[in-house]
Design a protein around this motif. Structure first.
Motif, PDB file in Angstrom:
ATOM      1  N   ASP A   1      42.317  49.225  45.190  1.00  0.00           N
ATOM      2  CA  ASP A   1      41.332  48.660  46.091  1.00  0.00           C
ATOM      3  C   ASP A   1      41.936  47.465  46.834  1.00  0.00           C
ATOM      4  O   ASP A   1      41.807  47.339  48.060  1.00  0.00           O
ATOM      5  N   ILE A   2      42.644  46.608  46.087  1.00  0.00           N
ATOM      6  CA  ILE A   2      43.289  45.449  46.704  1.00  0.00           C
ATOM      7  C   ILE A   2      44.323  45.903  47.721  1.00  0.00           C
ATOM      8  O   ILE A   2      44.394  45.391  48.838  1.00  0.00           O
ATOM      9  N   GLY A   3      45.088  46.935  47.338  1.00  0.00           N
ATOM     10  CA  GLY A   3      46.118  47.433  48.239  1.00  0.00           C
ATOM     11  C   GLY A   3      45.544  48.021  49.526  1.00  0.00           C
ATOM     12  O   GLY A   3      46.053  47.792  50.627  1.00  0.00           O
ATOM     13  N   GLU A   4      44.455  48.755  49.369  1.00  0.00           N
ATOM     14  CA  GLU A   4      43.912  49.464  50.531  1.00  0.00           C
ATOM     15  C   GLU A   4      43.041  48.588  51.421  1.00  0.00           C
ATOM     16  O   GLU A   4      42.781  48.930  52.566  1.00  0.00           O
ATOM     17  N   ASN A   5      42.533  47.474  50.866  1.00  0.00           N
ATOM     18  CA  ASN A   5      41.575  46.691  51.629  1.00  0.00           C
ATOM     19  C   ASN A   5      42.111  45.340  52.062  1.00  0.00           C
ATOM     20  O   ASN A   5      41.392  44.339  52.094  1.00  0.00           O
ATOM     21  N   GLY A   6      43.401  45.302  52.352  1.00  0.00           N
ATOM     22  CA  GLY A   6      43.933  44.084  52.973  1.00  0.00           C
ATOM     23  C   GLY A   6      44.156  42.924  52.036  1.00  0.00           C
ATOM     24  O   GLY A   6      43.866  41.771  52.396  1.00  0.00           O
ATOM     25  N   GLY A   7      44.653  43.213  50.828  1.00  0.00           N
ATOM     26  CA  GLY A   7      45.097  42.128  49.993  1.00  0.00           C
ATOM     27  C   GLY A   7      44.014  41.470  49.167  1.00  0.00           C
ATOM     28  O   GLY A   7      42.831  41.693  49.365  1.00  0.00           O
ATOM     29  N   LEU A   8      44.475  40.662  48.218  1.00  0.00           N
ATOM     30  CA  LEU A   8      43.579  40.029  47.267  1.00  0.00           C
ATOM     31  C   LEU A   8      42.529  39.173  47.966  1.00  0.00           C
ATOM     32  O   LEU A   8      41.367  39.153  47.592  1.00  0.00           O
ATOM     33  N   LYS A   9      42.978  38.467  49.001  1.00  0.00           N
ATOM     34  CA  LYS A   9      42.073  37.550  49.700  1.00  0.00           C
ATOM     35  C   LYS A   9      40.797  38.259  50.124  1.00  0.00           C
ATOM     36  O   LYS A   9      39.699  37.786  49.857  1.00  0.00           O
ATOM     37  N   ASN A  10      40.956  39.392  50.795  1.00  0.00           N
ATOM     38  CA  ASN A  10      39.781  40.114  51.275  1.00  0.00           C
ATOM     39  C   ASN A  10      38.899  40.598  50.137  1.00  0.00           C
ATOM     40  O   ASN A  10      37.679  40.522  50.208  1.00  0.00           O
ATOM     41  N   VAL A  11      39.567  41.115  49.078  1.00  0.00           N
ATOM     42  CA  VAL A  11      38.774  41.665  47.980  1.00  0.00           C
ATOM     43  C   VAL A  11      37.991  40.560  47.282  1.00  0.00           C
ATOM     44  O   VAL A  11      36.819  40.724  46.952  1.00  0.00           O
ATOM     45  N   VAL A  12      38.636  39.437  47.067  1.00  0.00           N
ATOM     46  CA  VAL A  12      37.939  38.315  46.439  1.00  0.00           C
ATOM     47  C   VAL A  12      36.752  37.892  47.303  1.00  0.00           C
ATOM     48  O   VAL A  12      35.677  37.566  46.818  1.00  0.00           O
ATOM     49  N   TRP A  13      36.971  37.922  48.598  1.00  0.00           N
ATOM     50  CA  TRP A  13      35.922  37.550  49.556  1.00  0.00           C
ATOM     51  C   TRP A  13      34.738  38.513  49.464  1.00  0.00           C
ATOM     52  O   TRP A  13      33.576  38.107  49.494  1.00  0.00           O
ATOM     53  N   GLN A  14      35.045  39.815  49.299  1.00  0.00           N
ATOM     54  CA  GLN A  14      33.981  40.817  49.401  1.00  0.00           C
ATOM     55  C   GLN A  14      33.278  41.096  48.081  1.00  0.00           C
ATOM     56  O   GLN A  14      32.108  41.443  48.053  1.00  0.00           O
ATOM     57  N   LYS A  15      33.978  41.002  46.972  1.00  0.00           N
ATOM     58  CA  LYS A  15      33.405  41.505  45.731  1.00  0.00           C
ATOM     59  C   LYS A  15      33.145  40.401  44.725  1.00  0.00           C
ATOM     60  O   LYS A  15      34.094  39.778  44.207  1.00  0.00           O
ATOM     61  N   ALA A  16      31.895  40.203  44.403  1.00  0.00           N
ATOM     62  CA  ALA A  16      31.530  39.161  43.447  1.00  0.00           C
ATOM     63  C   ALA A  16      32.134  39.449  42.073  1.00  0.00           C
ATOM     64  O   ALA A  16      32.551  38.543  41.356  1.00  0.00           O
ATOM     65  N   GLY A  17      32.203  40.728  41.698  1.00  0.00           N
ATOM     66  CA  GLY A  17      32.734  41.110  40.389  1.00  0.00           C
ATOM     67  C   GLY A  17      34.157  40.634  40.198  1.00  0.00           C
ATOM     68  O   GLY A  17      34.528  40.093  39.148  1.00  0.00           O
ATOM     69  N   VAL A  18      34.980  40.831  41.218  1.00  0.00           N
ATOM     70  CA  VAL A  18      36.368  40.380  41.134  1.00  0.00           C
ATOM     71  C   VAL A  18      36.405  38.856  41.082  1.00  0.00           C
ATOM     72  O   VAL A  18      37.189  38.264  40.338  1.00  0.00           O
ATOM     73  N   ARG A  19      35.525  38.231  41.857  1.00  0.00           N
ATOM     74  CA  ARG A  19      35.476  36.771  41.910  1.00  0.00           C
ATOM     75  C   ARG A  19      35.281  36.171  40.515  1.00  0.00           C
ATOM     76  O   ARG A  19      35.895  35.169  40.163  1.00  0.00           O
ATOM     77  N   ASN A  20      34.449  36.805  39.694  1.00  0.00           N
ATOM     78  CA  ASN A  20      34.199  36.292  38.348  1.00  0.00           C
ATOM     79  C   ASN A  20      35.448  36.282  37.488  1.00  0.00           C
ATOM     80  O   ASN A  20      35.520  35.565  36.500  1.00  0.00           O
ATOM     81  N   ALA A  21      36.397  37.146  37.819  1.00  0.00           N
ATOM     82  CA  ALA A  21      37.577  37.301  36.969  1.00  0.00           C
ATOM     83  C   ALA A  21      38.727  36.410  37.400  1.00  0.00           C
ATOM     84  O   ALA A  21      39.793  36.429  36.805  1.00  0.00           O
ATOM     85  N   VAL A  22      38.532  35.635  38.461  1.00  0.00           N
ATOM     86  CA  VAL A  22      39.621  34.787  38.964  1.00  0.00           C
ATOM     87  C   VAL A  22      39.618  33.463  38.215  1.00  0.00           C
ATOM     88  O   VAL A  22      38.583  32.795  38.136  1.00  0.00           O
ATOM     89  N   TYR A  23      40.794  33.109  37.646  1.00  0.00           N
ATOM     90  CA  TYR A  23      40.893  31.852  36.904  1.00  0.00           C
ATOM     91  C   TYR A  23      41.627  30.795  37.728  1.00  0.00           C
ATOM     92  O   TYR A  23      41.343  29.614  37.636  1.00  0.00           O
ATOM     93  N   ILE A  24      42.608  31.272  38.468  1.00  0.00           N
ATOM     94  CA  ILE A  24      43.380  30.340  39.302  1.00  0.00           C
ATOM     95  C   ILE A  24      43.448  30.939  40.701  1.00  0.00           C
ATOM     96  O   ILE A  24      43.695  32.143  40.853  1.00  0.00           O
ATOM     97  N   TYR A  25      43.208  30.141  41.714  1.00  0.00           N
ATOM     98  CA  TYR A  25      43.221  30.646  43.088  1.00  0.00           C
ATOM     99  C   TYR A  25      43.920  29.636  43.974  1.00  0.00           C
ATOM    100  O   TYR A  25      43.529  28.463  44.007  1.00  0.00           O
ATOM    101  N   GLN A  26      44.933  30.077  44.634  1.00  0.00           N
ATOM    102  CA  GLN A  26      45.683  29.203  45.554  1.00  0.00           C
ATOM    103  C   GLN A  26      46.150  27.924  44.860  1.00  0.00           C
ATOM    104  O   GLN A  26      46.110  26.831  45.440  1.00  0.00           O
ATOM    105  N   GLY A  27      46.528  28.056  43.602  1.00  0.00           N
ATOM    106  CA  GLY A  27      47.040  26.879  42.900  1.00  0.00           C
ATOM    107  C   GLY A  27      45.993  26.000  42.241  1.00  0.00           C
ATOM    108  O   GLY A  27      46.312  25.043  41.551  1.00  0.00           O
ATOM    109  N   HIS A  28      44.732  26.350  42.422  1.00  0.00           N
ATOM    110  CA  HIS A  28      43.684  25.520  41.827  1.00  0.00           C
ATOM    111  C   HIS A  28      43.009  26.264  40.677  1.00  0.00           C
ATOM    112  O   HIS A  28      42.694  27.447  40.797  1.00  0.00           O
ATOM    113  N   LEU A  29      42.776  25.553  39.577  1.00  0.00           N
ATOM    114  CA  LEU A  29      41.993  26.136  38.497  1.00  0.00           C
ATOM    115  C   LEU A  29      40.562  26.326  38.996  1.00  0.00           C
ATOM    116  O   LEU A  29      39.992  25.446  39.640  1.00  0.00           O
ATOM    117  N   THR A  30      39.990  27.514  38.698  1.00  0.00           N
ATOM    118  CA  THR A  30      38.625  27.761  39.185  1.00  0.00           C
ATOM    119  C   THR A  30      37.649  28.097  38.058  1.00  0.00           C
ATOM    120  O   THR A  30      36.494  28.362  38.311  1.00  0.00           O
TER     121      THR A  30
END
Lengths: 243, 243, 243, 243, 243, 243
Positions: free
Chosen positions: F191-220
């Protein structure tokens, strides 16, 4: 309807495995001491589930493939007894297809066209007289070699594999299918009768709105409009303006 | 072999219930919200048991009749789930036959001829387009209206009831049947090979002796001798005298 | 609670089918060689599901009717083994009721009153000594002939059909019912205790709000207010004003 | 008959566990979240098997004790799902009896008298309002406290344990029992009719001979003769002399 | 005992498939979406049956081979759900062995030595880290590569296949095995005690006679006598002469 | 993953019940005539469900406790056969723990720490050599006596009870676990590969967002931030600002 299609597809496979139409002469299922028939089912939706249930209950060995682990889990849960399920891994899938007796294609496309997940090369390596039932042929089919057939000439052979690609498989059991549709439509029609006509029901229920293709003389389905180049109006606007 | 015949008879019934051969258009089994197909099975031997298993597993409602309470008990025990079983009571049986969709005749005769337990009158009251599969036709059949058919013209209609009376139903799945027979004959042939030829085996094993029809040029089966008026010798005496 | 009511209704039916209370002298379920008891269940909700499960497990033949195909499908899925299910078609239903041994009424009304779907005429054609258990009697009942009874005189006969119409059937197994209610109420009470009293919980949880009939001395249930003509206040406004 | 007795004994237990006859107020079986009813069955014959099947199918927890490992194995095999089975070990048995809700006594004696395997002391330690159904009471009973009762006053209480000791439990479901007996006797009677009268059948069949108590005016059953001190003749000699 | 051995052999296989002893890292059984473990069982006796039951219940795919179609049929009947069964056909067997994850050898010899039905070549083609449990090792084993091991060093590797060849596998669960033996021996010992000593029981019961190896100081088992060249007396004659 | 953990925990229990590691010498499950092993499972989530399924299928007697009646109902529905389920009632639970052979701790905490529901006193009253498998040890454990162990020294004894408290139990079957994780992650990665990279997927999908611990160098992840005192940024704001 999918319940009917799934179960019927296995009964059709049983016919074409038998000798009646120059098939392998195998009994779908099998008896003690004789290795059972192997059936590969592509798709873990309702069609796939009922095909799997029917095949298992007849005693066949079943392998179900689907791209989605979640659909496989739902199917596994509904069926009860543990069966072979796998996400679509090309190597495993090819091995399963080339050693099976029957392959059922039942992957529903989300966007209108089934993904063609079995290549012509794989079909050409299948065992002679094995049977392909491509239920998803109305959306293009899961097998590269599938071509639409009809109830008069339901099958053709390619690479010595019997292809059954009748789009409307449920019309084999027309009466049961009619009952099934009646059960779904009657409450909707009663609803229309009791709630002041179609106009009101279309106004109130989004579900019914999705099923309207023509309203007040105007085409309202965008896909059909695009395919046949007919001007198409937005149903919501039409309803609001007439209300 | 009886496992094959029982299971296959239900698959044949499924074909003739569908629209393909101008049947009722019903799916054998049925789906949620639609009353299931009703199947009456006469006979609780191995054929009847496997017919019942297959029909149940497809979701049909099954009623099994047999003259013997002991055979019914064995069938009930083997199948596991509780089903409708009844000894042959004429009133119950007639009601069951005249309201069912499929009737399977599978009563084996002990003395060579199946008892004809369903009269022509009862058949004439069956629902139009219902299906009779008379598996015991090779012993005369369980239905008064049964007449031998063959794989080329497998069915005829009488009182608008479809009759399927092919004696050798297992040849529809010739390969599976062959495997099944091989599993039974191979150990016997190996036994003959390892124990000094047919003569010794016939001498030692009463079971094999029962299966001998001609020995050393003499007919040894009494029934055939009587029917065709051929002189017949007693096998036991022949063996003793040649030993 | 509905689990208890469903299962208990079948055990009650078993008592009234036996000889103990001048019933038919039948064993609910039945044994090999004797046609099983036929039970019609109206309603595919939780009560209907557990009645069906219990009846099937005892070996009875079960037919479930419900207006909704979706409820039937859920019941079919939960139960596992395939049974007779049908939407409410008057002809089929009447035939089923007039030939059955036991009829269970378990259709819950959405708007407070069960639909009376079996007419007095149909009941008058039922077999003598058959049994009606109308579980939905507290909402008016599914049978036109139903009238509330109590645990002291639980049954009456009409058209020679035994009617059991005790509204609170679960109190037959008071201890089990108490455990069941405790399991549901304890977490709510603990919640109230841990989260600052009823006031806060009513404020926070819509589910609890629906169950409040009287709040701060004011009746808050509209239906009761209308039936008994008592002035009734809106709970939401009360809460907001007191918060 | 034993099928009926086994299944009925559990339905009787269900009645006496409920509140109707001042029982514990428990539902035999139980629902999710509430520990299920515990039932101890003494005896793994046909009665015990059908009692176990019925109890399991209602959701109760079942423990079966029998002196014979072979009977336990047959029961386990017939029932299918694995249950608690144990040979009669005094310590285990006493613990099981004193913690259960229902105890069924169903050990058939080989020599005419059931072994009394549960002592009065053990019964006195049972939980209040628990239920004993002593099916083997016609052979003396499995419990030391058992005393014959009848259908008019079916139970008595001792040590606050409800004892149900009606010898002919099957007459609760008289019609089903009649059908069952008919199924067994009809073929014998037909046999007598077709084979030249009772005399011939008694002469030919040892099985029928065992069931003859009086022949040609002479008592032929040794046990009855001894108990009531009536002169008794040997049946075999009588037959030979009259033939 | 065979029940224990069969079930335990699968639990042992589960250990050696896991990572704990450097196995494949597979879970015996498998989960949704992952192809299940394949287990080949040689032998359809009691050991094979309980191995099959356990493996199926854990979710593995099971293939059972046995020379006898009758043993396969009994196993199929006992297990209930339909599984892959086949008579021993060399080609099918080799294919099954070389693609499986676990192979269980459980063919009992009738004449004291298991037939070695899997050749060293076949074992050498098995997948790396697959597991062989040769339960019949005490009779020589079903695999050409099998060699007796013990509970201290239970396995060895050959052709990168893990071989577990401990003869007395039941001693892994010594307490359960003890209970099982007790259940069988206690009634025999009680019988000896109640019926006037061993002498009388040996005299009366042929079954016990078969189990006597030494009587009154004389060896009475012919096979042991031949193997170790000890003079041996006929038990029947000994008993008669001492009686 | 929870499917694997649940099933594996029972296989581990089977090992430690056997003699191999100085256990009780019991076979998990048990055979006819020997009382089956008793297993208490704390927690009715997915781990508990698959532990219960596996234990039942091996023939053990299972009791499942969970604070939530709704989780118990879902487990009961999924498993099919009726089992002992109970909400957590201290008296019942203590009795169950002190009489069982194996106790599995599988209660997932909603807020990061498992509730310790079995006290040290209760553990000290358990039978000698019984087995505790504390699957929820990674969240603190359900038993007061639990302490983290590892795959090298997986168990310790306390009060003569074997404690198995390895946090990552799934790594025993590393290959199966890997497949399972692959099935879940592959679609996300595709999904990440087909939809323009992690950035877009994180932007679009709340489910993926919940699983992100570090983003762009910042702890989240707030919890980790609090525990280790690291400054933490809100992911939603980060995404919006970078988009």
């Amino acid at each position: 309807m999918s319940e009917i299609v799934g179960a019927t597809s296995i009964l059709v496979a049983a016919e074409y495995l038998s000798n009646v139409f120059d098939g392998k002469g195998l009994m779908l299922g099998g008896i003690t001491g004789v290795p059972p028939t192997e059936i590969v089912i592509l798709g873990a939706g309702t069609v796939g589930e009922y095909a799997a249930r029917t095949a298992i209950s007849l005693g066949a060995q079943v392998k179900v493939f689907d791209p989605s682990i979640y659909k496989l889990r739902r199917l596994q849960n509904n069926i009860g007894t543990r069966i072979f399920t796998s996400v679509v891994q090309p190597i495993l899938l090819e091995k399963a297809i080339t050693t099976c007796d029957v392959a059922i294609g039942a992957i529903r496309a989300e966007d209108g066209r089934s993904p063609c997940i079995v290549s012509e090369t794989t079909v050409s390596h299948m065992k002679p007289n094995s049977v392909i039932i491509d239920v998803s042929i109305d959306q293009g089919g899961c097998f590269e070699t599938s071509q639409v057939t009809n109830h008069t000439h339901p099958v053709f052979r390619k690479y010595d594999v019997i292809h059954y690609c009748v789009p409307n498989i449920a019309s084999r059991v027309a009466r049961t299918a009619t009952y099934a549709l009646t059960n779904i439509f009657t409450p909707i029609l009663l609803d229309i009768g009791e709630n002041g006509g179609l106009k009101n029901v279309v106004w109130q229920k989004a579900g019914v709105r999705n099923a309207v293709y023509i309203y007040q003389g105007h085409l309202t389905n965008k896909h059909i409009g695009e395919r046949f180049n007919i001007p198409c109006k937005d149903l919501d606007l039409l309803i609001v303006s007439h209300h």
